[in-house]
Scaffold this active site. Sequence first.
Site, PDB file in Angstrom:
ATOM      1  N   GLU A  24     -13.233  -8.602  -0.199  1.00 22.05           N
ATOM      2  CA  GLU A  24     -13.992  -8.095   0.947  1.00 22.05           C
ATOM      3  C   GLU A  24     -14.896  -9.197   1.508  1.00 22.05           C
ATOM      4  O   GLU A  24     -15.185 -10.176   0.808  1.00 22.05           O
ATOM      5  CB  GLU A  24     -14.869  -6.915   0.495  1.00 22.05           C
ATOM      6  N   ASP A  32      -3.650  -5.151  -6.076  1.00 19.69           N
ATOM      7  CA  ASP A  32      -4.962  -4.576  -6.377  1.00 19.69           C
ATOM      8  C   ASP A  32      -4.804  -3.143  -6.884  1.00 19.69           C
ATOM      9  O   ASP A  32      -3.704  -2.576  -6.825  1.00 19.69           O
ATOM     10  CB  ASP A  32      -5.889  -4.629  -5.139  1.00 19.69           C
ATOM     11  N   ASN A  72     -11.784  -4.947   8.448  1.00 20.92           N
ATOM     12  CA  ASN A  72     -12.863  -5.941   8.326  1.00 20.92           C
ATOM     13  C   ASN A  72     -12.335  -7.319   7.906  1.00 20.92           C
ATOM     14  O   ASN A  72     -13.110  -8.201   7.574  1.00 20.92           O
ATOM     15  CB  ASN A  72     -13.918  -5.452   7.316  1.00 20.92           C
TER      16      ASN A  72
END
Length: 254
Positions: free
Chosen positions: A143, A67, A136
């Site tokens: 995400e 990324d 998370n």
Amino acid sequence: MRVIACENAHQLGDVASELILDLFVQNPEAACCLPTGSTPIPVYQALVEKIRTSDIKLNELKFFNLDEYVGLGVHHNQSYAYFLFEHLFSQINVDSSQITLLNGLAADLDVECTRYNQLIDAIGNFDFVMDGIGVNGHIAFNEPAEFFIPRTHISAIAPSTIEANKRFFAQDETVPDQALTIGLEDIMKAKRFVLIATGANKKAVIERFFNEPEITTQFPMSFLRMHPNFTMILDKEACGSRYDYFRNHVGEIK
Ligand code: PGA
């Protein structure tokens, strides 16, 4: 899935780098997709050291990044391209032709994603993907969301990730709120996926993975349950209360 429990981050670096070195020996043409962040630093340190003291050939390997921040180029010290050059590529004997990176400064980001997908398609599937884990449960910059975009795409970085990543940026700098990331499809198709996690702040996400059996896009890490060749390497703090269990069950864990 295999879980390897290490005493600390230093030992994790040793174990993970050994695994990578083995891969390089078994498959000198391996295509590897590599992470940035604080967790892989001891891995790259140990890997560089081991490469320097071995006669391993690196010239057929291929390296990709997982990324990249939108808006940061290779010369920005918080770009992931910069990180990989600093911690790995500049320390070992690899040629720029072996390195394929996402360009966060591309004029047309959709075109950049297509370019990256085509380069992944040209090598087939990744032989090896390593990644840290977000608090998370994000995998690369996939995400928590209502749905996933399977291949390389532009991702809105979650507020909790922006918060977690502030520590890397100077006070007067803003953490980008978008990134380019490979998608879950290429992660799930990787021949081997290794997740690394260290420190007490990763304990909750690792616990969640083991306590919640559901597979949901709201917890991207949960998809790794379905990966056919998935290894987790954790330090004692990230293992939490399961440390002794993992130490005693070094084989497959359901
Ligand atoms: P970290 O990042 O290694 O800096 O904790 C991991 C991640 O957010 O994927």
